[in-house]
Design a protein around this motif. Structure first.
Motif, PDB file in Angstrom:
ATOM      1  N   ASP A  35       2.863 -19.855  26.299  1.00  0.00           N
ATOM      2  CA  ASP A  35       2.886 -20.697  25.109  1.00  0.00           C
ATOM      3  C   ASP A  35       3.061 -19.848  23.854  1.00  0.00           C
ATOM      4  O   ASP A  35       2.985 -18.616  23.881  1.00  0.00           O
ATOM      5  CB  ASP A  35       1.595 -21.504  25.025  1.00  0.00           C
ATOM      6  CG  ASP A  35       1.785 -22.802  24.257  1.00  0.00           C
ATOM      7  OD1 ASP A  35       2.884 -23.002  23.708  1.00  0.00           O
ATOM      8  OD2 ASP A  35       0.833 -23.605  24.195  1.00  0.00           O
ATOM      9  N   TRP A  74       0.694 -27.718  26.038  1.00  0.00           N
ATOM     10  CA  TRP A  74       1.561 -26.930  25.175  1.00  0.00           C
ATOM     11  C   TRP A  74       1.163 -27.126  23.722  1.00  0.00           C
ATOM     12  O   TRP A  74       1.087 -28.247  23.236  1.00  0.00           O
ATOM     13  CB  TRP A  74       3.024 -27.338  25.365  1.00  0.00           C
ATOM     14  CG  TRP A  74       3.561 -27.060  26.733  1.00  0.00           C
ATOM     15  CD1 TRP A  74       3.722 -27.955  27.747  1.00  0.00           C
ATOM     16  CD2 TRP A  74       4.005 -25.805  27.243  1.00  0.00           C
ATOM     17  NE1 TRP A  74       4.227 -27.329  28.856  1.00  0.00           N
ATOM     18  CE2 TRP A  74       4.423 -26.018  28.577  1.00  0.00           C
ATOM     19  CE3 TRP A  74       4.089 -24.520  26.699  1.00  0.00           C
ATOM     20  CZ2 TRP A  74       4.923 -24.989  29.374  1.00  0.00           C
ATOM     21  CZ3 TRP A  74       4.593 -23.499  27.488  1.00  0.00           C
ATOM     22  CH2 TRP A  74       4.997 -23.729  28.808  1.00  0.00           C
ATOM     23  N   SER A  75       0.926 -26.038  23.035  1.00  0.00           N
ATOM     24  CA  SER A  75       0.559 -26.144  21.621  1.00  0.00           C
ATOM     25  C   SER A  75       1.788 -26.076  20.729  1.00  0.00           C
ATOM     26  O   SER A  75       1.897 -26.803  19.756  1.00  0.00           O
ATOM     27  CB  SER A  75      -0.402 -25.015  21.239  1.00  0.00           C
ATOM     28  OG  SER A  75       0.230 -23.752  21.333  1.00  0.00           O
ATOM     29  N   GLY A 111       0.940 -25.871  17.191  1.00  0.00           N
ATOM     30  CA  GLY A 111       0.238 -26.985  16.569  1.00  0.00           C
ATOM     31  C   GLY A 111      -1.047 -26.578  15.865  1.00  0.00           C
ATOM     32  O   GLY A 111      -1.431 -27.162  14.875  1.00  0.00           O
ATOM     33  N   TRP A 112      -1.740 -25.604  16.386  1.00  0.00           N
ATOM     34  CA  TRP A 112      -2.984 -25.147  15.764  1.00  0.00           C
ATOM     35  C   TRP A 112      -3.018 -23.636  15.788  1.00  0.00           C
ATOM     36  O   TRP A 112      -2.575 -23.002  16.753  1.00  0.00           O
ATOM     37  CB  TRP A 112      -4.187 -25.697  16.498  1.00  0.00           C
ATOM     38  CG  TRP A 112      -5.446 -24.948  16.143  1.00  0.00           C
ATOM     39  CD1 TRP A 112      -6.105 -24.040  16.891  1.00  0.00           C
ATOM     40  CD2 TRP A 112      -6.168 -25.049  14.908  1.00  0.00           C
ATOM     41  NE1 TRP A 112      -7.199 -23.563  16.231  1.00  0.00           N
ATOM     42  CE2 TRP A 112      -7.266 -24.158  15.003  1.00  0.00           C
ATOM     43  CE3 TRP A 112      -5.988 -25.784  13.745  1.00  0.00           C
ATOM     44  CZ2 TRP A 112      -8.185 -24.013  13.969  1.00  0.00           C
ATOM     45  CZ3 TRP A 112      -6.902 -25.629  12.723  1.00  0.00           C
ATOM     46  CH2 TRP A 112      -7.986 -24.758  12.852  1.00  0.00           C
ATOM     47  N   SER A 113      -3.560 -23.063  14.750  1.00  0.00           N
ATOM     48  CA  SER A 113      -3.644 -21.617  14.659  1.00  0.00           C
ATOM     49  C   SER A 113      -4.737 -21.236  13.681  1.00  0.00           C
ATOM     50  O   SER A 113      -5.089 -22.017  12.786  1.00  0.00           O
ATOM     51  CB  SER A 113      -2.296 -21.023  14.203  1.00  0.00           C
ATOM     52  OG  SER A 113      -2.436 -19.652  13.898  1.00  0.00           O
TER      53      SER A 113
END
Length: 275
Positions: A80, A232-233, A236-238
């Motif tokens: 990912d 699966w990101s 999307g976020w971090s």
């Protein structure tokens, strides 16, 4: 009398409740002895012979395969955005007399079947005539959530691992070998994030079958690829969001402190003469 009736009703209700709980526990199916408690599928013991028949593996899982020298061995795993993959392979060579040096090579391809460069590691190594084994490794660049069409950046999706011998004496073709492959993933954090994201990960020909269905798939059929833990990101976020918010708060506090320091109390420090 009313108190006795109330106590009797409570006792009967409690008995009915415990009876229902006992029925529920009794009706619950017991786990099958063949089901693993950790929820993970057993490690594969064979490899595919092409991209389409690549054997699906998961990170931190040691996959093995018995093959012949000269075969192409393929595995595939999901990687990912924000992750850096490291693939290691070990080939145990036959004890029988060999005729010379054999050069083994480890290649990693993305979902578009583009070979990705190894940032670290030795993807090609030569095994001497009397060597018992040879080990290879390849650490890819950090997977990006989005890239320009002309770039060769690694993108989220399926990554194919190919292990084969690229140079050896012809008389050594067909000798039995034992291969082991292990892939690990490391999250690199928001420092590698980008603003764009892919519409979907690069998973060509993948199905959404469960791991149990993958185990029962017929040989020669395309591997059903799984998803990373949590899905699966694709960026999307971090933790980049956290640092951005923290930077905004610090900037606001700095502005307030600076204003209070420069403005003072609002009164003139000296009284003008004649006032």
């Amino acid at each position: 009398m009313r108190t006795l009736r109330t106590l009797t009703t409570a006792v009967l209700a409690g008995a009915a409740l415990f009876g229902t709980a006992g029925t529920v526990v009794a009706d619950s199916p017991s786990p099958s002895p063949s089901t693993r408690t950790d929820g993970e599928a057993p490690a594969p013991t064979e490899a595919g012979t092409s991209f389409r028949t690549a054997t699906a593996i998961i990170p931190d899982q040691r996959a093995t395969a018995d093959a012949s020298t000269g075969d192409y061995l393929y595995w595939v795993l999901p990687v990912d955005a924000g992750q850096r993959a490291t693939v290691k392979a070990k080939v145990t060579l036959p004890q029988s007399a060999r005729h010379g040096t054999a050069t083994w090579q480890l290649d990693v391809y993305d979902g578009l079947r583009r070979r990705q460069a190894c940032q670290y590691g030795a993807r090609t190594r030569a095994a001497a005539r009397d060597a018992g084994s040879v080990e290879l490794s390849c650490t890819l660049r950090t997977v990006r959530a989005w890239s320009e069409p002309w770039a060769n950046d690694p993108l989220p999706g399926s990554y194919y691992v190919r292990l084969t011998v690229v140079d050896l004496p012809k008389d050594d073709l067909g000798l039995p070998v034992h291969a082991e492959v292990n892939a690990t993933l490391a999250d690199q954090g928001g420092a590698h994030d980008v603003d764009g994201t892919l519409a979907a990960p690069l998973v060509p020909g993948a199905s959404t079958a469960a791991p149990e269905a993958q185990e029962s798939a017929a040989p020669g059929k395309p591997a059903a690829l799984g998803e990373p833990d949590g899905g699966w990101s694709s960026g999307g976020w971090s933790d980049r969001w956290i640092w951005t918010a923290a930077g905004g708060v610090l900037a606001a506090l700095g502005g307030i402190a600076g204003y209070r320091f420069t403005a003072g109390s609002g009164r003139p420090s000296r009284v003008p003469p004649g006032a």
